[in-house]
Design a protein around this motif. Structure first.
Motif, PDB file in Angstrom:
ATOM      1  N   PHE A 140       0.782  -0.837   0.354  1.00 54.79           N
ATOM      2  CA  PHE A 140      -0.180   0.324   0.032  1.00 54.79           C
ATOM      3  C   PHE A 140       1.248   1.161   0.197  1.00 54.79           C
ATOM      4  O   PHE A 140       2.412   1.088   0.364  1.00 54.79           O
ATOM      5  CB  PHE A 140      -0.174  -0.099   1.214  1.00 54.79           C
ATOM      6  N   ARG A 141       0.225   2.141  -0.895  1.00 60.48           N
ATOM      7  CA  ARG A 141       0.856   3.943  -0.362  1.00 60.48           C
ATOM      8  C   ARG A 141       0.196   4.804   0.490  1.00 60.48           C
ATOM      9  O   ARG A 141      -1.349   4.796   0.344  1.00 60.48           O
ATOM     10  CB  ARG A 141       1.321   4.235  -1.026  1.00 60.48           C
ATOM     11  N   GLN A 142       0.052   6.108   1.056  1.00 63.12           N
ATOM     12  CA  GLN A 142       0.093   6.962   1.385  1.00 63.12           C
ATOM     13  C   GLN A 142       1.379   7.949   1.145  1.00 63.12           C
ATOM     14  O   GLN A 142       2.272   8.123   1.708  1.00 63.12           O
ATOM     15  CB  GLN A 142      -0.208   6.440   3.039  1.00 63.12           C
ATOM     16  N   ALA A 143      -0.099   9.082   0.632  1.00 64.80           N
ATOM     17  CA  ALA A 143       0.407  10.014   0.045  1.00 64.80           C
ATOM     18  C   ALA A 143       0.650  11.489   1.201  1.00 64.80           C
ATOM     19  O   ALA A 143      -0.683  11.001   2.273  1.00 64.80           O
ATOM     20  CB  ALA A 143       0.297  10.744  -1.206  1.00 64.80           C
ATOM     21  N   PRO A 144       0.829  12.398   1.620  1.00 63.29           N
ATOM     22  CA  PRO A 144       0.504  13.244   2.821  1.00 63.29           C
ATOM     23  C   PRO A 144      -0.740  13.720   2.560  1.00 63.29           C
ATOM     24  O   PRO A 144      -1.448  14.366   1.372  1.00 63.29           O
ATOM     25  CB  PRO A 144       1.662  14.353   2.315  1.00 63.29           C
ATOM     26  N   GLY A 145      -1.664  14.039   3.331  1.00 59.13           N
ATOM     27  CA  GLY A 145      -3.243  14.118   2.972  1.00 59.13           C
ATOM     28  C   GLY A 145      -3.885  13.237   3.121  1.00 59.13           C
ATOM     29  O   GLY A 145      -5.128  13.613   2.833  1.00 59.13           O
ATOM     30  N   GLN A 146      -3.686  11.767   2.664  1.00 60.10           N
ATOM     31  CA  GLN A 146      -4.665  10.737   1.500  1.00 60.10           C
ATOM     32  C   GLN A 146      -4.576   9.943   2.511  1.00 60.10           C
ATOM     33  O   GLN A 146      -3.682   9.455   3.104  1.00 60.10           O
ATOM     34  CB  GLN A 146      -4.073  10.842  -0.045  1.00 60.10           C
ATOM     35  N   GLY A 147      -5.469   8.589   2.344  1.00 59.08           N
ATOM     36  CA  GLY A 147      -6.139   7.296   3.217  1.00 59.08           C
ATOM     37  C   GLY A 147      -4.658   6.497   2.555  1.00 59.08           C
ATOM     38  O   GLY A 147      -4.073   7.151   1.510  1.00 59.08           O
ATOM     39  N   ARG A 148      -4.636   5.243   3.179  1.00 59.37           N
ATOM     40  CA  ARG A 148      -3.343   4.686   2.466  1.00 59.37           C
ATOM     41  C   ARG A 148      -4.110   3.942   1.493  1.00 59.37           C
ATOM     42  O   ARG A 148      -5.126   3.169   0.891  1.00 59.37           O
ATOM     43  CB  ARG A 148      -3.318   3.126   3.863  1.00 59.37           C
ATOM     44  N   GLU A 149      -3.576   3.734   0.260  1.00 59.16           N
ATOM     45  CA  GLU A 149      -4.119   2.800  -1.411  1.00 59.16           C
ATOM     46  C   GLU A 149      -3.491   1.892  -1.311  1.00 59.16           C
ATOM     47  O   GLU A 149      -1.778   2.076  -1.622  1.00 59.16           O
ATOM     48  CB  GLU A 149      -3.536   4.521  -2.058  1.00 59.16           C
ATOM     49  N   PHE A 150      -3.607   0.818  -2.234  1.00 55.40           N
ATOM     50  CA  PHE A 150      -3.515  -0.425  -2.187  1.00 55.40           C
ATOM     51  C   PHE A 150      -3.100   0.115  -3.742  1.00 55.40           C
ATOM     52  O   PHE A 150      -3.197   0.576  -4.743  1.00 55.40           O
ATOM     53  CB  PHE A 150      -4.920  -1.303  -2.560  1.00 55.40           C
ATOM     54  N   VAL A 151      -2.201  -1.128  -3.481  1.00 58.98           N
ATOM     55  CA  VAL A 151      -0.385  -1.144  -4.968  1.00 58.98           C
ATOM     56  C   VAL A 151      -0.629  -2.503  -5.223  1.00 58.98           C
ATOM     57  O   VAL A 151      -1.052  -2.274  -6.500  1.00 58.98           O
ATOM     58  CB  VAL A 151       0.723  -0.431  -4.616  1.00 58.98           C
ATOM     59  N   ALA A 152      -0.600  -3.451  -4.554  1.00 58.02           N
ATOM     60  CA  ALA A 152      -0.712  -4.538  -5.373  1.00 58.02           C
ATOM     61  C   ALA A 152      -0.515  -5.365  -4.318  1.00 58.02           C
ATOM     62  O   ALA A 152       0.017  -5.611  -2.516  1.00 58.02           O
ATOM     63  CB  ALA A 152       0.830  -5.087  -5.904  1.00 58.02           C
ATOM     64  N   ALA A 153      -1.468  -6.627  -4.753  1.00 51.63           N
ATOM     65  CA  ALA A 153      -0.907  -8.019  -3.876  1.00 51.63           C
ATOM     66  C   ALA A 153      -0.806  -9.326  -3.882  1.00 51.63           C
ATOM     67  O   ALA A 153      -0.441  -9.562  -5.896  1.00 51.63           O
ATOM     68  CB  ALA A 153      -2.299  -8.240  -3.237  1.00 51.63           C
ATOM     69  N   ILE A 154      -0.153 -10.213  -3.246  1.00 50.68           N
ATOM     70  CA  ILE A 154       0.305 -11.900  -4.397  1.00 50.68           C
ATOM     71  C   ILE A 154      -0.290 -12.711  -2.844  1.00 50.68           C
ATOM     72  O   ILE A 154       0.155 -12.229  -1.887  1.00 50.68           O
ATOM     73  CB  ILE A 154       2.099 -11.765  -4.707  1.00 50.68           C
ATOM     74  N   THR A 155      -1.206 -13.749  -3.415  1.00 51.85           N
ATOM     75  CA  THR A 155      -0.531 -14.785  -3.026  1.00 51.85           C
ATOM     76  C   THR A 155       0.268 -15.951  -1.484  1.00 51.85           C
ATOM     77  O   THR A 155       1.059 -15.109  -2.721  1.00 51.85           O
ATOM     78  CB  THR A 155      -1.549 -15.570  -4.183  1.00 51.85           C
ATOM     79  N   GLU A 187       3.470  11.378  -9.305  1.00 48.58           N
ATOM     80  CA  GLU A 187       2.326  10.959  -8.932  1.00 48.58           C
ATOM     81  C   GLU A 187       2.568   9.777  -7.672  1.00 48.58           C
ATOM     82  O   GLU A 187       1.265   9.121  -6.998  1.00 48.58           O
ATOM     83  CB  GLU A 187       1.064  10.688  -9.128  1.00 48.58           C
ATOM     84  N   ASP A 188       3.785   9.061  -7.618  1.00 51.39           N
ATOM     85  CA  ASP A 188       4.294   7.409  -7.041  1.00 51.39           C
ATOM     86  C   ASP A 188       4.785   8.035  -5.780  1.00 51.39           C
ATOM     87  O   ASP A 188       5.337   7.214  -5.049  1.00 51.39           O
ATOM     88  CB  ASP A 188       5.047   7.024  -8.104  1.00 51.39           C
ATOM     89  N   THR A 189       4.900   9.690  -5.861  1.00 48.31           N
ATOM     90  CA  THR A 189       5.051  10.076  -4.586  1.00 48.31           C
ATOM     91  C   THR A 189       4.775   9.406  -3.317  1.00 48.31           C
ATOM     92  O   THR A 189       3.452   9.461  -3.255  1.00 48.31           O
ATOM     93  CB  THR A 189       5.600  11.476  -4.638  1.00 48.31           C
ATOM     94  N   ALA A 190       5.093   8.862  -2.296  1.00 50.52           N
ATOM     95  CA  ALA A 190       4.575   8.170  -0.732  1.00 50.52           C
ATOM     96  C   ALA A 190       5.163   7.645   0.416  1.00 50.52           C
ATOM     97  O   ALA A 190       6.522   7.211  -0.170  1.00 50.52           O
ATOM     98  CB  ALA A 190       2.825   7.551  -1.189  1.00 50.52           C
ATOM     99  N   VAL A 191       4.808   7.435   1.196  1.00 52.53           N
ATOM    100  CA  VAL A 191       5.599   6.655   1.559  1.00 52.53           C
ATOM    101  C   VAL A 191       4.651   5.160   1.609  1.00 52.53           C
ATOM    102  O   VAL A 191       3.443   4.804   1.784  1.00 52.53           O
ATOM    103  CB  VAL A 191       5.140   7.501   3.362  1.00 52.53           C
ATOM    104  N   TYR A 192       5.599   3.650   1.398  1.00 54.10           N
ATOM    105  CA  TYR A 192       5.425   2.645   1.214  1.00 54.10           C
ATOM    106  C   TYR A 192       5.201   1.725   2.302  1.00 54.10           C
ATOM    107  O   TYR A 192       6.328   1.718   2.414  1.00 54.10           O
ATOM    108  CB  TYR A 192       6.120   2.087  -0.200  1.00 54.10           C
TER     109      TYR A 192
END
Length: 126
Positions: free
Chosen positions: A37-52, A89-94
């Motif tokens: 997941f990733r979270q940019a300043p002032g935004q919620g935590r956003e899904f990026v990718a998942a793996i089984t 726009e990929d800038t965030a905490v991952y």
């Protein structure tokens, strides 16, 4: 509960690549589906990718599809996120996260995950 530590973040110019790692301790990752997941300043935590847990299936957010690749090495207890063609726009905490229960295709929201790392900053300059 599994402990997760992310690494590999940094500053990169647009168009560049980074590979994030998520190392686990405390328990084997073989029992867990994993997500980024990733979270940019002032935004919620956003899904990026998942793996089984087996690595057999993956799922990506539309915004990263074709640019990012999630993978795992259960022998090393580590999950990776290869990020290519980076954009500002990929800038965030991952963050990486582990999920032991539930249907894989529902694991696109933070509440589906049980354990979280502390995050690693990714900054992409234009």
């Amino acid at each position: 509960q599994v402990q997760l530590v992310e690494s590999g973040g940094g500053l990169m110019q647009a168009g560049g690549s980074l590979r994030l790692s998520c190392a686990a301790s405390g328990r084997t990752l073989r029992s867990y589906d994993m997500g980024w997941f990733r979270q940019a300043p002032g935004q919620g935590r956003e899904f990026v990718a998942a793996i089984t847990w087996s690595g057999g299936y993956t799922n990506y957010a539309d915004s990263v599809k074709g640019r990012f690749t999630i993978s795992r090495d259960n022998a090393k207890n580590t999950v990776y996120l290869q990020m290519n063609s980076l954009k500002p726009e990929d800038t965030a905490v991952y963050y990486c996260a582990a999920s032991r229960w539930g249907s894989f295709l529902t694991k696109t929201t933070p509440e589906k995950y049980d354990s979280w790392g502390q995050g690693t900053q990714v900054t992409v300059s234009s």
